[in-house]
Motif scaffolding. Structure first.
Motif, PDB file in Angstrom:
ATOM      1  N   GLU A   1      41.111  43.957  31.318  1.00 35.07           N
ATOM      2  CA  GLU A   1      42.144  42.838  30.740  1.00 35.07           C
ATOM      3  C   GLU A   1      40.816  41.699  30.596  1.00 35.07           C
ATOM      4  O   GLU A   1      39.700  41.805  31.623  1.00 35.07           O
TER       5      GLU A   1
ATOM      6  N   LYS B   1      37.923  34.603  38.736  1.00 35.26           N
ATOM      7  CA  LYS B   1      39.230  34.626  37.221  1.00 35.26           C
ATOM      8  C   LYS B   1      40.155  33.559  37.767  1.00 35.26           C
ATOM      9  O   LYS B   1      40.957  33.239  37.234  1.00 35.26           O
TER      10      LYS B   1
ATOM     11  N   ASN C   1      35.463  41.090  31.421  1.00 39.04           N
ATOM     12  CA  ASN C   1      36.111  42.134  32.718  1.00 39.04           C
ATOM     13  C   ASN C   1      35.219  42.720  33.900  1.00 39.04           C
ATOM     14  O   ASN C   1      34.625  41.726  34.139  1.00 39.04           O
TER      15      ASN C   1
END
Length: 155
Positions: free
Chosen positions: A2, A36, A95
């Motif tokens: 991701e 994140k 990522n």
């Protein structure tokens, strides 16, 4: 794998009542490179401190980045004491193993009928693990240089 794209910082020069202002996102301020979590719930400050300038600039910046025509009313955002304004936007694209530090610099000039982009610069640094490459320009467009659309910078 991701990928996450985050706004890292925004610098404004001669936009509305902001002569020289900067916001830095909390993860960048704390030097958390691979954050994140969401972190901005709102913007607050005194009247005249530049909150509307930030929000409106982000809107117009989005329009420019997706290829839309710049509305003539954006010319009203250039400080009355200046013919041009500058916006520098820093993004982090990451990522779990790499981080691209991307900067987009936009210089706009007020014209008789509206506004035009005078210069655009795109630069990037790559961090892979403990190794970080120096940030370098890979696109620099100046409107006065009409013979070339994009000028790659070699370091």
């Amino acid at each position: 794998m991701e990928r996450i794209i985050r706004l890292a910082a925004l610098k404004l020069f001669n936009i509305k009542n902001v002569r020289n202002g900067q916001i830095v996102m909390p993860h960048v301020y704390r030097k958390e490179q691979f954050c994140k979590k969401a972190e901005v719930l709102g913007i607050y400050g005194q009247n005249g401190s530049g909150k509307t300038a930030i929000i409106d600039t982000l809107y117009y910046l989005q329009q420019i980045m997706i290829g839309q025509t710049i509305p003539n009313e954006f010319a009203e955002y250039v400080d009355v004491k200046s013919n041009q304004a500058e916006i520098v936007t820093d993004f982090h694209i990451s990522n779990d193993s790499f981080l691209y530090e991307v900067s987009y610099r936009l210089v706009i000039k007020r014209r008789e009928k509206g506004i035009e982009i005078a210069q655009e610069t795109l630069s990037c640094a790559i961090q892979d693990g403990n190794s970080r490459k120096k940030k370098s320009d890979f696109m620099d467009y100046k409107r006065e240089e009409r013979e070339t659309v994009f000028t790659p910078k070699k370091g």
